[in-house]
Scaffold this active site. Sequence first.
Site, PDB file in Angstrom:
ATOM      1  N   GLN A 133       1.296   6.727  -7.143  1.00 41.91           N
ATOM      2  CA  GLN A 133       0.075   7.387  -6.692  1.00 41.91           C
ATOM      3  C   GLN A 133       0.300   8.895  -6.763  1.00 41.91           C
ATOM      4  O   GLN A 133       1.198   9.424  -6.102  1.00 41.91           O
ATOM      5  CB  GLN A 133      -0.277   6.990  -5.259  1.00 41.91           C
ATOM      6  CG  GLN A 133      -1.609   7.539  -4.781  1.00 41.91           C
ATOM      7  CD  GLN A 133      -1.845   7.301  -3.292  1.00 41.91           C
ATOM      8  OE1 GLN A 133      -1.168   7.913  -2.458  1.00 41.91           O
ATOM      9  NE2 GLN A 133      -2.785   6.421  -2.969  1.00 41.91           N
ATOM     10  N   SER A 164       0.820  -1.201   0.000  1.00 40.68           N
ATOM     11  CA  SER A 164       0.000   0.000   0.000  1.00 40.68           C
ATOM     12  C   SER A 164       0.861   1.260   0.000  1.00 40.68           C
ATOM     13  O   SER A 164       1.977   1.265   0.537  1.00 40.68           O
ATOM     14  CB  SER A 164      -0.899  -0.006   1.242  1.00 40.68           C
ATOM     15  OG  SER A 164      -1.934   0.936   1.112  1.00 40.68           O
ATOM     16  N   PRO A 165       0.375   2.347  -0.604  1.00 36.98           N
ATOM     17  CA  PRO A 165       1.125   3.612  -0.533  1.00 36.98           C
ATOM     18  C   PRO A 165       1.336   4.041   0.911  1.00 36.98           C
ATOM     19  O   PRO A 165       0.397   4.059   1.706  1.00 36.98           O
ATOM     20  CB  PRO A 165       0.204   4.597  -1.265  1.00 36.98           C
ATOM     21  CG  PRO A 165      -0.657   3.754  -2.146  1.00 36.98           C
ATOM     22  CD  PRO A 165      -0.866   2.475  -1.392  1.00 36.98           C
ATOM     23  N   TYR A 197      -7.213  15.040   1.077  1.00 34.67           N
ATOM     24  CA  TYR A 197      -6.311  15.820   0.249  1.00 34.67           C
ATOM     25  C   TYR A 197      -7.125  16.555  -0.819  1.00 34.67           C
ATOM     26  O   TYR A 197      -8.356  16.491  -0.830  1.00 34.67           O
ATOM     27  CB  TYR A 197      -5.220  14.920  -0.324  1.00 34.67           C
ATOM     28  CG  TYR A 197      -4.363  14.294   0.762  1.00 34.67           C
ATOM     29  CD1 TYR A 197      -3.715  15.105   1.692  1.00 34.67           C
ATOM     30  CD2 TYR A 197      -4.239  12.919   0.894  1.00 34.67           C
ATOM     31  CE1 TYR A 197      -2.947  14.557   2.715  1.00 34.67           C
ATOM     32  CE2 TYR A 197      -3.466  12.361   1.915  1.00 34.67           C
ATOM     33  CZ  TYR A 197      -2.836  13.182   2.833  1.00 34.67           C
ATOM     34  OH  TYR A 197      -2.094  12.630   3.849  1.00 34.67           O
ATOM     35  N   ARG A 249      -8.079   6.093  -5.694  1.00 37.44           N
ATOM     36  CA  ARG A 249      -8.316   5.820  -4.269  1.00 37.44           C
ATOM     37  C   ARG A 249      -9.349   6.799  -3.752  1.00 37.44           C
ATOM     38  O   ARG A 249      -9.248   8.005  -3.980  1.00 37.44           O
ATOM     39  CB  ARG A 249      -7.030   5.929  -3.457  1.00 37.44           C
ATOM     40  CG  ARG A 249      -7.283   5.829  -1.950  1.00 37.44           C
ATOM     41  CD  ARG A 249      -6.022   5.681  -1.132  1.00 37.44           C
ATOM     42  NE  ARG A 249      -5.597   4.281  -1.088  1.00 37.44           N
ATOM     43  CZ  ARG A 249      -4.808   3.770  -0.141  1.00 37.44           C
ATOM     44  NH1 ARG A 249      -4.352   4.532   0.833  1.00 37.44           N
ATOM     45  NH2 ARG A 249      -4.459   2.498  -0.171  1.00 37.44           N
ATOM     46  N   ARG A 263       1.307  -1.515   7.110  1.00 36.27           N
ATOM     47  CA  ARG A 263       2.146  -1.801   8.276  1.00 36.27           C
ATOM     48  C   ARG A 263       2.792  -3.188   8.237  1.00 36.27           C
ATOM     49  O   ARG A 263       3.950  -3.340   8.649  1.00 36.27           O
ATOM     50  CB  ARG A 263       1.345  -1.598   9.561  1.00 36.27           C
ATOM     51  CG  ARG A 263       1.084  -0.134   9.876  1.00 36.27           C
ATOM     52  CD  ARG A 263       0.245   0.039  11.136  1.00 36.27           C
ATOM     53  NE  ARG A 263       0.042   1.434  11.468  1.00 36.27           N
ATOM     54  CZ  ARG A 263      -0.912   2.199  10.942  1.00 36.27           C
ATOM     55  NH1 ARG A 263      -1.752   1.685  10.060  1.00 36.27           N
ATOM     56  NH2 ARG A 263      -1.025   3.465  11.307  1.00 36.27           N
TER      57      ARG A 263
END
Length: 773
Positions: free
Chosen positions: A498, A419-420, A579, A627, A721
């Site tokens: 991304q 994942s980013p 964002y 996303r 993680r």
Amino acid sequence: MPEGAWVPDGAGALPRLPLRVAVVGGGPGGLYAAALLKRLDPAREITVWERNAPDDTFGFGVVLSDETLGGIEHADPVVYAALQDEFVRWDDIDIVHRGVRHTSGGHGFAALGRRRLLEILHERCRSLGVELRFQAEAPPVSELMTAYDLVVAADGVHSLTRAAYAEVFGPRIEAHRCRYIWLAADFAFDSFRFEIAETEHGVMQLHGYPYAADASTVIVEMREEVWQTAGFADLDEQESVERCAKIFADALGGRSLRSNKSAWTTFRTVVNRRWSHGNLVLLGDAAHTAHFSIGSGTKLAVEDALALAACLEERPGIEEALAAYEEERRPVVASTQRAARASLEWFENLGRYLGQPSRQFAFNLLTRSRRVTHDNLRLRDAHFTAAVEHEFGCPPGTPPMFTPFRLRGLTLRNRVVVSPMDMYSAVDGVPGDFHLVHLGARALGGAGLVMTEMVCVSAEGRITPGCAGLYTHHQAQAWRRITDFVHRQAPGTAIGVQLGHSGRKGSTKLMWEGIDEPLEGGNWPLVAASPIPYKPRSQTPRELCRAQLTDLREQFTSAAWRAARCGFDLLELHCAHGYLLSGFLSPLTNRRSDAYGGSFAKRLRFPLEVFDAVRAVWPEERPMTVRISATDWAEGGNTEDDAVEIARAFAAHGADAVDVSTGQVVADERPEYGRSYQTPYADRIRHEMGIPVIAVGAISSWDDVNSLILAGRTDLCALARPHLYDPHWTLHAAAEQGYEGPGVGWPTPYRAGSRRPQTGRTDAPKPRLTLET
């Protein structure tokens, strides 16, 4: 505080153990608590008030787990022995889907009649000297708190005791979408049975299990609108019973059903902020509820009673004991309630899955709560699990996570995505050696797709001074170094970029210096959909004008053009987490009155314009994903219903997959964390839209990935993680499952480490004789 509320005596001292105990509610939890407390100290004076007669009971069978039975056996062998004589046990679960029955074995259930359970507990209480008062309302709780050392409120989901002290306990009661009725059949199912009826009015389901040699519990459930359309609202009790028997005649073998003061009801989830107040404590359904589809409220109540008795035995004072009881039980109950909610919502939306192949549907049902997993089922019933895998298309010996997946011209060799993850380690937007090692290591680690962090399209679009960018030639050269390494040294692993812009969440400190906190100095001006700061101390952004929107769109297309020349295999547009583009989508952050704000369609307009512009310059054969935040986790914000429409819009504009995250849009969000807690949003979008999805959010094990993929809830799983903990997470997942096929490849220099190292000697001789001295 209500009049008569309990307070300690003048000295503040409390008896070490409760000598006089009042129990409000004579259900299994209240009775078992009374029996345990009396058994632990026969000198106690314990009184139970029950408003119903001793032989009155609602519902029919009760299911208890081996874990609960083990606690009962240890605490009270007399009750355990009595239960053992009554239990009906079975191992199989039958799932009937469009006339096809699939059986999964090895589950292990034990059940008995609720009335018989109450009789056993009545007998035990009487033998110990507990006073049972039937058909008697308990005195007001304030009087009980004054007259007794301890008051146990076990008066059920509609607890009057809880209501009397609502301002203290802080109850939150949520009604759900389905109606259900609790019935019985005068024969024993030979398994736990789930049967689906697709009627002209909608989908209905039957949950059935045996609780005696000649009797079964039968619960019929359906969504409220189906219940209304089918006319059940106009039927009396007997008419409803007869109608249910007719609908599920195949499951019942044409036999009838019976009721016991049965009524259609809506399940309510009860959560309390606190479980105790002074010498008053909540137990069982008064404190919490969990949907019947994952087990029994009786199970939780009995476990509460065990914990309460133990804490009162171990602690010197009542208040300390009650605090310890809540501390012990709350995490267990919260975990159960999360699983119950997942199960409940699966059945609420059961119609979504009916088009699945029958075995996959069965697997999906069995793993709905996320407590039963692919690996659990493989151990319990290897034949069933292998059949599901074969139907899914897994080659022999191939776990679902190692099957390939195609997006446009890109075929991923497995379903794992790194994942980013923002690393905040770039200098002037340039990724350096750290990024090469970070992304290179994870590419060598076997994932099918490795994603960069959010790469910013301008210097002003950075979150922090350490964020990477793609707005200069020098940055592009640095990224090309990384993609070349991945393609050369980790063949078979794709690397994606991304692209995003921080919007109102920019000009902040590095994460470890103060996440989302504004810089002390060196700030740059922020822009956003509307001039709303993210936090009270955050910088207020400028509202973007039409000319600036055009400039921003060009910044995204320039970055995408550079990304294509850098050799990235996939591009993802970041429209989540508050964002810039996400800020346009949410009504909480977009207060514009022009063509880019207001209605849902207008809020979508600029993100879609950017998507179209980027797609136009991104190579046709390479996939492009988006996303989104599937919920804002905040009142007045976007919901999962909105997320479906957002996904629909991007799919219509050519998105190849939707990466489904949640939240981080507003600072005062209230997420509901838990295992794989964001995956239901991806699940819904996948099934309602028919578009591939990437699931994220507390997916931590390869077992989770296999379960989600095989159940059809997602197409790809993105993990963050776990890949920070173990860069070779995917390789190790293959080794731990004994998989060596094409879905993952050990880099040649690493092949010697493809087996788990030994951790100690295992061949020591075992002792053969025990000699007494």
